[in-house]
Design an enzyme around this catalytic site. Sequence first.
Site, short mmCIF file in Angstrom:
data_model
loop_
_atom_site.label_atom_id
_atom_site.label_comp_id
_atom_site.label_asym_id
_atom_site.label_seq_id
_atom_site.Cartn_x
_atom_site.Cartn_y
_atom_site.Cartn_z
N LYS A 341 -26.42 50.85 56.28
CA LYS A 341 -26.09 52.28 56.22
C LYS A 341 -27.31 53.14 55.92
O LYS A 341 -27.57 54.12 56.61
CB LYS A 341 -25.01 52.52 55.15
CG LYS A 341 -24.52 53.96 55.09
CD LYS A 341 -23.88 54.37 56.42
CE LYS A 341 -23.40 55.80 56.41
NZ LYS A 341 -22.92 56.23 57.73
N VAL A 342 -28.03 52.81 54.88
CA VAL A 342 -29.21 53.61 54.52
C VAL A 342 -30.47 52.83 54.88
O VAL A 342 -30.68 51.73 54.39
CB VAL A 342 -29.21 53.94 53.02
CG1 VAL A 342 -30.47 54.72 52.64
CG2 VAL A 342 -27.96 54.74 52.64
#
Length: 346
Positions: A341-342
């Site tokens: 996600k990040v």
Amino acid sequence: MTLPTPGLTAMAVEIREAPEALARFFEREQPALDAAAAKLAARDPRVIITCARGSSDNAAAYFKYLTEIVMGVPVASIGPSIASLYAAPLRLMDGVIVAVSQSGKSPDIVALQAHARAAGALAVAIVNQTASPLAEGADAVLPLHAGEERSVAATKSFLSSAAILAALVAEWRGDAALKAAVRALPEAFATALAADWSELLPVLTAAPSAYIIGRGPALPVAAEAALKLKETAMLHAEAFSGAEVMHGPLQLVDQGFPIVAFRPQDAAFEAMGDAVARLRAAGGRVFVAEAGSRQPGRLPFTPSLHPLLDPLVMAVSFYALAEQVARARGQDPDRPSRLKKVTETV
């Protein structure tokens, strides 16, 4: 924390949350939006640079087209490595940097914002996490209020980022029609969720490759659509301008090659129609998102209140389709095997 509805992926849930997320921004952040627009008006920049990666960069590119069309101010995307790796001097006195990030944490994005600000630029940050280095280092912050995104694929955060940037341009310009149209986007997004693009599902499910095309503000949305097919469905998809595709990329269009065209009724409408005709003549199987009566090859679309915003409405319907394509190809759109996600880059 939003939990997935039974039987739905987190991506599907988050796409459906997009109308509410954007409405939440307008309910909570109108004063911040007004203040940011006032700072832009006071600065009266001759140039704006943008700083973002991935889906956020596609939102920034959408902002580029709107700003150049509506305000006549040139906008350029600057590679974050100019600051984070090369420490190159920038001349941005009286300029503006617009940084877009979900997390506001990636070191290279934060570095470029700081670098540009030190060079004289006004820094505007569009972030989902306001307790972040990017937000803390900005002169103006517009929080997304998108809530948590559990799926790796950014959907509601892209839509919120792009729509908020459109709202910023509308306020900066003082364009009453554009402001009203942006405010009506939550309802337009909700309508787009019900659009039936299933005619395209078996074609993309079986395809080894595809093109997504658009012109003007629709081109960054085409890039976002292609990115979603890559990251969620493991389908090789490339985005091109409806003009650029007629050069080298046309050579790959043979019988049945799938092409999705975003065709809002803006100044590029007729040119996109010509492109669609040429691609079909070359053998491509072209599906066009456009207003009009139901017919084979036309993806149903209900226009927003402003043609420059229509590509964002089309993106909602495409997202819903991309999630279905991913599952039909045996992929998990929430957890692509090689992505997280990040992503923090330098």
